[in-house]
Each structure stands twice: as C-alpha cells, then as structure tokens.
Design a protein around this motif. Sequence first.
Motif, PDB file in Angstrom:
ATOM      1  N   PHE A  77       0.812  -1.219   0.000  1.00  0.00           N
ATOM      2  CA  PHE A  77       0.000   0.000   0.000  1.00  0.00           C
ATOM      3  C   PHE A  77       0.846   1.270   0.000  1.00  0.00           C
ATOM      4  O   PHE A  77       1.777   1.425   0.792  1.00  0.00           O
ATOM      5  CB  PHE A  77      -0.914   0.017   1.226  1.00  0.00           C
ATOM      6  N   PHE A  78       0.431   2.195  -0.863  1.00  0.00           N
ATOM      7  CA  PHE A  78       0.962   3.562  -0.866  1.00  0.00           C
ATOM      8  C   PHE A  78      -0.023   4.518  -0.185  1.00  0.00           C
ATOM      9  O   PHE A  78       0.370   5.395   0.575  1.00  0.00           O
ATOM     10  CB  PHE A  78       1.215   4.029  -2.304  1.00  0.00           C
ATOM     11  N   TYR A  79      -1.309   4.339  -0.497  1.00  0.00           N
ATOM     12  CA  TYR A  79      -2.372   5.141   0.107  1.00  0.00           C
ATOM     13  C   TYR A  79      -3.543   4.222   0.430  1.00  0.00           C
ATOM     14  O   TYR A  79      -3.792   3.250  -0.297  1.00  0.00           O
ATOM     15  CB  TYR A  79      -2.896   6.219  -0.862  1.00  0.00           C
ATOM     16  N   GLY A  80      -4.276   4.548   1.486  1.00  0.00           N
ATOM     17  CA  GLY A  80      -5.503   3.840   1.808  1.00  0.00           C
ATOM     18  C   GLY A  80      -6.555   4.826   2.289  1.00  0.00           C
ATOM     19  O   GLY A  80      -6.392   5.418   3.355  1.00  0.00           O
ATOM     20  N   PHE A 110       0.133  -1.909  -4.932  1.00  0.00           N
ATOM     21  CA  PHE A 110       0.440  -2.993  -5.845  1.00  0.00           C
ATOM     22  C   PHE A 110      -0.439  -4.181  -5.457  1.00  0.00           C
ATOM     23  O   PHE A 110      -0.452  -4.607  -4.296  1.00  0.00           O
ATOM     24  CB  PHE A 110       1.911  -3.399  -5.754  1.00  0.00           C
ATOM     25  N   SER A 111      -1.175  -4.684  -6.415  1.00  0.00           N
ATOM     26  CA  SER A 111      -2.054  -5.830  -6.205  1.00  0.00           C
ATOM     27  C   SER A 111      -1.480  -7.007  -6.989  1.00  0.00           C
ATOM     28  O   SER A 111      -1.403  -6.960  -8.222  1.00  0.00           O
ATOM     29  CB  SER A 111      -3.467  -5.498  -6.696  1.00  0.00           C
ATOM     30  N   ILE A 112      -1.072  -8.044  -6.272  1.00  0.00           N
ATOM     31  CA  ILE A 112      -0.335  -9.160  -6.861  1.00  0.00           C
ATOM     32  C   ILE A 112      -1.147 -10.437  -6.677  1.00  0.00           C
ATOM     33  O   ILE A 112      -1.309 -10.919  -5.544  1.00  0.00           O
ATOM     34  CB  ILE A 112       1.057  -9.293  -6.206  1.00  0.00           C
ATOM     35  N   LEU A 113      -1.676 -10.960  -7.766  1.00  0.00           N
ATOM     36  CA  LEU A 113      -2.404 -12.225  -7.722  1.00  0.00           C
ATOM     37  C   LEU A 113      -1.438 -13.351  -8.047  1.00  0.00           C
ATOM     38  O   LEU A 113      -0.800 -13.346  -9.103  1.00  0.00           O
ATOM     39  CB  LEU A 113      -3.557 -12.240  -8.732  1.00  0.00           C
ATOM     40  N   ARG A 180       0.521 -12.196 -11.408  1.00  0.00           N
ATOM     41  CA  ARG A 180      -0.058 -11.082 -12.171  1.00  0.00           C
ATOM     42  C   ARG A 180      -0.087  -9.875 -11.243  1.00  0.00           C
ATOM     43  O   ARG A 180      -0.557  -9.976 -10.103  1.00  0.00           O
ATOM     44  CB  ARG A 180      -1.470 -11.433 -12.620  1.00  0.00           C
ATOM     45  N   ALA A 181       0.405  -8.725 -11.692  1.00  0.00           N
ATOM     46  CA  ALA A 181       0.476  -7.547 -10.823  1.00  0.00           C
ATOM     47  C   ALA A 181      -0.032  -6.306 -11.545  1.00  0.00           C
ATOM     48  O   ALA A 181       0.287  -6.074 -12.714  1.00  0.00           O
ATOM     49  CB  ALA A 181       1.904  -7.318 -10.337  1.00  0.00           C
TER      50      ALA A 181
END
Length: 233
Positions: A77-80, A110-113, A180-181
């Motif tokens: 996370f960079f921002y939430g 970054f969302s990493i599946l 996958r990102a």
Amino acid sequence: MLVKWIEKQMVHHSRFDDSPFIPQSAFPWSRGLEGNWRDVRAELDALLEHREALPNFQDISTDQRRITDDDQWKTYFFYGYGFRFDANCARCPRTAELLARVPGLKTAFFSILGPHKHVPPHRGPYKGVVRYHLALKIPSPENACGIRVGGQEAHWSEGTGMFFDDTYVHEAWNGTDEDRAVLFMDVVRPMAFPYSLVNNMVIQGIARSRFVQEAKGNQDAWERRFAQLLDRK
C-alpha cells in the motif's frame, strides 16, 4: 439509507455514463502514468524479491476475508482512503512521485495475484470512487488473466490501464503459473456540484470508519515489521 440514495444520484450526475467500464478519456491524467509504467514496474520488481514478506490483502483489510483467505493475493500500500504510508512511498520514490500527481487519489497499492488465484464475484462498498488498474506484470498468454465487471470481460495488457465501476459485481483471475500484478487505485468520481461536495463528505466519513482505521493500523504494523526485516539483511 442515505448512501444508497447518494449512489442513485451519481447515476444522473456523474461526468460519464453509468456502465461497468469507463472511458479513459474521463481521466486524462492516466496517460502520464502509462507513459512511465516501466519505472513503476522496476520498483515492483525490486519489491517482489521480498514477495513472501508482503502482506496478504486480508491481513491489512480484514473485511477481505470474505473473498480471500490464502497467501495468493499480496499487497503493497501507498495510500488507503487518503492516508499516505510514508515508508512504503519512500521505498518506491518514482511510483510515489507519479501518484502524487493524480487528482482525487484515495487508495493505491500494488495488487499481486499469485498463480491460479481467483477472486470470486463481489461488489465494492461505494460508488463515489472509480477503480483503475495499471497493468504492470501480465504473464503469457494475456487472455489467461482477466476481470469480469457487470458481465463484461476484459484482459490486462502491460503498460495500459482500465477504469471500471467496482459497485458492479466483479471477479478477477490469474490462470497462469506466474504472478499477475497491477497498480490498483481508487480515485474520486467526478461529479457535478453540489453532488461532488456530498460525495467528498461521504468519503471522509468512510475514512474515519472503524474498518478503515483498523486497516490503517494493520498497515502501519506491517511497515514496522518489514523495515526491521530489511535492516537485518
């Protein structure tokens, strides 16, 4: 319920039509991100050297346990919901620089599946933000990774982005043997005044909610552990 009434107004007062996927022309700033996607990918690659230490989505946001309960959806996370995570941004300065230019940015990570990960159908909590995915790492063949929003299917392609309304039921999958990102972002939905003001007030209220504050605490705790891990190396 007030939020449901506000969402109905958004159908009539947004700057674009109500549809699962949203034209990129509604967000011209996205071209700047796409033009620099390789810089973002380079910082992602450096983080993936510590893949196992990255937090699972449900470890940060416990509400996500209804859709994921394994270690195959990693985040950074960079921002939430408007909160900036300074240490994470400092490790990825180029990405942080690009994100700072995005109008109305509320969430970015970054969302990493992982391989063969499937995120089941679900609905986002609030129509006042719009979701954006910038594809960073898409294994071959590209059509083995995809997303379905409101019954419409799309596939990522490295260096390009897509906008969609996550309040439509949606699901995502990675049918390959590699990660996958994407750079996953939520930005404020552009709306006509005074609905834009009401929308901002609702978003501020969500940011103060228990589940967002809990997620912020979880992220802060993970950042401290990760910093200690890097210091030992």
